[in-house]
Scaffold this active site. Sequence first.
Site, PDB file in Angstrom:
ATOM      1  CB  CYS A 153      -0.912   0.013   1.224  1.00 28.44           C
ATOM      2  SG  CYS A 153      -1.982  -1.432   1.366  1.00 28.44           S
ATOM      3  N   GLY A 158      -4.064  11.458  -3.857  1.00 31.83           N
ATOM      4  CA  GLY A 158      -3.350  12.677  -4.223  1.00 31.83           C
ATOM      5  C   GLY A 158      -1.873  12.490  -4.470  1.00 31.83           C
ATOM      6  CB  ILE A 186      -4.483  -1.636  -2.559  1.00 32.16           C
ATOM      7  CG1 ILE A 186      -4.138  -0.208  -2.124  1.00 32.16           C
ATOM      8  CG2 ILE A 186      -3.646  -2.665  -1.813  1.00 32.16           C
ATOM      9  CD1 ILE A 186      -2.749   0.270  -2.512  1.00 32.16           C
ATOM     10  N   GLY A 270      10.294  -4.238  -8.177  1.00 28.18           N
ATOM     11  CA  GLY A 270       8.972  -4.295  -8.781  1.00 28.18           C
ATOM     12  C   GLY A 270       9.007  -3.980 -10.260  1.00 28.18           C
ATOM     13  NE  ARG A 296      -7.731 -16.333 -41.661  1.00 31.50           N
ATOM     14  CZ  ARG A 296      -9.033 -16.458 -41.835  1.00 31.50           C
ATOM     15  NH1 ARG A 296      -9.623 -17.647 -41.700  1.00 31.50           N
ATOM     16  NH2 ARG A 296      -9.763 -15.398 -42.128  1.00 31.50           N
ATOM     17  CD  GLN A 307       9.554  -9.068 -48.380  1.00 34.67           C
ATOM     18  OE1 GLN A 307       9.083  -8.054 -48.891  1.00 34.67           O
ATOM     19  NE2 GLN A 307      10.688  -9.615 -48.788  1.00 34.67           N
ATOM     20  CG  HIS A 367      -5.052 -13.608 -34.168  1.00 30.89           C
ATOM     21  ND1 HIS A 367      -3.720 -13.433 -33.898  1.00 30.89           N
ATOM     22  CD2 HIS A 367      -5.365 -14.876 -33.755  1.00 30.89           C
ATOM     23  CE1 HIS A 367      -3.242 -14.525 -33.314  1.00 30.89           C
ATOM     24  NE2 HIS A 367      -4.217 -15.413 -33.230  1.00 30.89           N
ATOM     25  CD  GLU A 392       5.670  -2.108  -9.061  1.00 31.57           C
ATOM     26  OE1 GLU A 392       6.221  -1.284  -8.302  1.00 31.57           O
ATOM     27  OE2 GLU A 392       5.034  -3.087  -8.652  1.00 31.57           O
TER      28      GLU A 392
END
Length: 409
Positions: A153, A158, A186, A270, A296, A307, A367, A392
């Site tokens: 936390c 602010g 959090i 982190g 596909r 290409q 896709h 982070e």
Amino acid sequence: FFFVMFLSNMRRCLRQISAPSVRYIATTQSLVEWGLNEEQLMLVHTAKKFAESEIAPFAAEWDEAKHFPIEVFQQAADLGFGGIYVSDPYGTGLGRLEASLIFEQFAWACPTTSAYLTIHNMVCGMIDQFGTDEQKAQWLPDMVAGKKLGSYCLTEPGSGSDSAALKTTAKREGDEYVINGEKVFISGAGATDVYAVMVRTGEPGPKGISCVLIPKDTEGLSFGKNERKMGWNNQPTKQVIFENVRVPISNRLREEGFGFKIAMKGLDGGRINIASCSLGAGQRCLEIAQQYVGDRTQFGAPLAQLQQVQFSIAEMALKVHTSRLLIRQAAQALDAGDPNSNTFCAMAKLHATEECYTAIDTALQMHGGYGYLKDYQVERFLRDTRVHRILEGANEIMKHIVARNLLRD
């Protein structure tokens, strides 16, 4: 001893969920494994097999149902992944590089699940690095075992990037702190058991910040609603509210005023962790795209023969692998106490979260309309990794850190 047991657990896991030996035939897997020693390769294989069997088949369902898979974190802890860089006798005692390898493999299956595991390990690591022997004995056994989960936390309404401006107060009364204020965004809030909270115990600015540990069942601690988010749906994100919350002074890590240093140390690690989550997601979408363009057929030939598609695959692989190299360099630097580690961590976080997100977006574009459908998974990875460019420390802050460090006299 714990590390020996950890290796034994990894070998047992491989025997249980791989058949009959671990082999990876995809060319891209050789990039994942490049430069790793035997123990690190075993770690990668164990984390990958766990991710394949216990996370990947359920990740889309968890996302849809907004299910926080506590049982999976407990299973991961059985393999030693609940205290990855917690030292003996409580944890596995691995380094930041090894942790990155684990988080990359978990994120290959589900970036959100992996991201929460990084947070839990961050809290455990803080207690291990900065706690007293008594605090370690009190908190770590259940947390490392996955019986109790942790949340971190720091952010407030602010004070986002300006974390030194936090206003949650902890006023001393006898042998207790009385805490008032609120935290936002959090991860795990309301579902987790231990909250590592940055509070103001002194003067304005970073020197007045301390870190205290608060159990979930403490009177006066409450939680806001679960935020409605673009991604990260299978972990709750809530406000954490403190109204005259009383905790013993003994719940403070280190001395008063040391909290900001703990926070900054946690942020460097982190940044490697969240970059590793982007990396795992980028790797997965690269593999999905490779498979899709090979299968596909359009205009009488597989997409892979075009290409432009080939160039896009090459660019995706480049983005993913350069991210991997930067992340591993940063992790090794942080483990070694390199004076440039802060710069390396910021670079790795900035590059990986931007470039892997772009690679995922390219996979979705390949896709066509199918990429926009939840049945094809890529859209979930796109949604889940967008926030990594904010977490982070926003990527604009990463640029500031790099420039500041390079231009410092």
